[in-house]
Design a protein around this motif. Structure first.
Motif, PDB file in Angstrom:
ATOM      1  N   LYS A 129       0.829  -1.208   0.000  1.00 46.13           N
ATOM      2  CA  LYS A 129       0.000   0.000   0.000  1.00 46.13           C
ATOM      3  C   LYS A 129       0.865   1.261   0.000  1.00 46.13           C
ATOM      4  O   LYS A 129       0.610   2.205  -0.748  1.00 46.13           O
ATOM      5  N   LYS A 130       1.919   1.256   0.818  1.00 50.58           N
ATOM      6  CA  LYS A 130       2.799   2.431   0.893  1.00 50.58           C
ATOM      7  C   LYS A 130       3.567   2.634  -0.414  1.00 50.58           C
ATOM      8  O   LYS A 130       3.803   3.770  -0.842  1.00 50.58           O
TER       9      LYS A 130
ATOM     10  N   GLU B 203       1.183   4.116  -2.873  1.00 51.57           N
ATOM     11  CA  GLU B 203       0.984   5.539  -2.563  1.00 51.57           C
ATOM     12  C   GLU B 203       2.108   6.396  -3.148  1.00 51.57           C
ATOM     13  O   GLU B 203       1.926   7.579  -3.413  1.00 51.57           O
ATOM     14  N   LYS B 204       3.282   5.772  -3.342  1.00 54.18           N
ATOM     15  CA  LYS B 204       4.414   6.452  -3.973  1.00 54.18           C
ATOM     16  C   LYS B 204       4.365   6.329  -5.496  1.00 54.18           C
ATOM     17  O   LYS B 204       5.324   6.652  -6.194  1.00 54.18           O
ATOM     18  N   GLU B 205       3.240   5.819  -6.014  1.00 46.39           N
ATOM     19  CA  GLU B 205       2.998   5.640  -7.445  1.00 46.39           C
ATOM     20  C   GLU B 205       3.940   4.615  -8.066  1.00 46.39           C
ATOM     21  O   GLU B 205       4.360   4.739  -9.221  1.00 46.39           O
TER      22      GLU B 205
END
Length: 255
Positions: free
Chosen positions: A238-239, A242-244
């Motif tokens: 997920k993280k 979130e950083k694409e």
């Protein structure tokens, strides 16, 4: 203490957790979690990392390619086979060093012309009998432990090269520290490879996450995709997303 038991139980499932995750799960402050982690580390039950905790030592020592080849073999082959599907007809790709990207070369079947630039001698040996593949072997000093070249000669050649994709193997992936390897000169060559590629695809089994090594390659903003196995935790995925960064897990449908 029950909270300590809950932390260890969660780590058994996730392998690595951030302080912020534990705060949300256990509904306590970051100060409390950090104290808990310190106590558990003193008891030898976990390792504290930057902003979190892991059940495994996050710092990696150098191992030979022969040792690495025996670790997570099934996972590496699955990752390599999926990565091979990213190669298209008439492509030009770069393959760095490491056992997972070395495994990639076993699954490459060139339908037409394919150009491969590599620092790895073992990759060349896997591909050399395919007449559809044009190989540029980077030159320089050979690292006996990895079977790959390092040094100024290889870096100089890369100044005059551009390719569509870099398939990069690493020793560690840390959300803050970024990508790392055990050798400083190899990290420098990897940096030059990054500059020569339009897209960066990291091939790494799940044991590499939450780890860091001596030589930093780059931060995660340089990465387009990570291909890994299903041992990676959902919170890390997920993280990364979130950083694409596209996270592709072997055995799961592409997103």
């Amino acid at each position: 203490m029950k909270r300590h038991q809950d932390i260890l139980a969660k780590l058994e499932k996730e392998k690595h957790l951030e302080v912020s995750d534990l705060c949300n799960i256990l509904d306590v402050s970051a100060v409390t979690i950090r104290k808990d982690l310190k106590v558990l580390e003193q008891k030898g039950l976990l390792y504290r990392t930057h902003g979190g905790a892991s059940l495994e030592n996050p710092y990696i020592n150098e191992r030979t390619v022969l040792d690495k080849e025996k670790i997570s073999v099934e996972e590496k082959n699955g990752i390599a086979q999926l990565a091979a599907s990213r190669i298209v007809e008439n492509d030009s790709i770069m393959i760095a060093s490491g056992t997972t990207v070395q495994a990639l070369s076993k699954f490459i079947k060139a339908k037409n012309k394919l150009t491969v630039i590599t620092s790895s001698i073992n990759v060349v040996l896997h591909l050399i009998n395919d007449s559809n593949i044009e190989i540029l072997q980077l030159g320089g000093y050979i690292r006996h432990s990895s079977g790959s070249v390092i040094g100024n000669y290889a870096e100089y050649i890369l100044k005059n090269i551009s390719c569509s994709k870099l398939f990069l193997g690493v020793d560690g992936i840390d959300l803050e520290y970024g990508l790392s390897t055990t050798n400083l000169e190899e990290a420098e060559l990897n940096k030059k490879m990054l500059s020569a590629a339009q897209k960066v695809i990291v091939l790494a089994d799940s044991s590499k996450f939450g780890k860091k090594s001596f030589a930093r390659i780059c931060d995660l903003s340089n990465v387009d995709e990570i291909i890994t196995d299903n041992g990676v935790s959902k919170s890390i995925c997920k993280k990364l997303e979130e950083k694409e960064i596209k996270v592709t897990i072997v055995g799961e449908p592409n997103k």
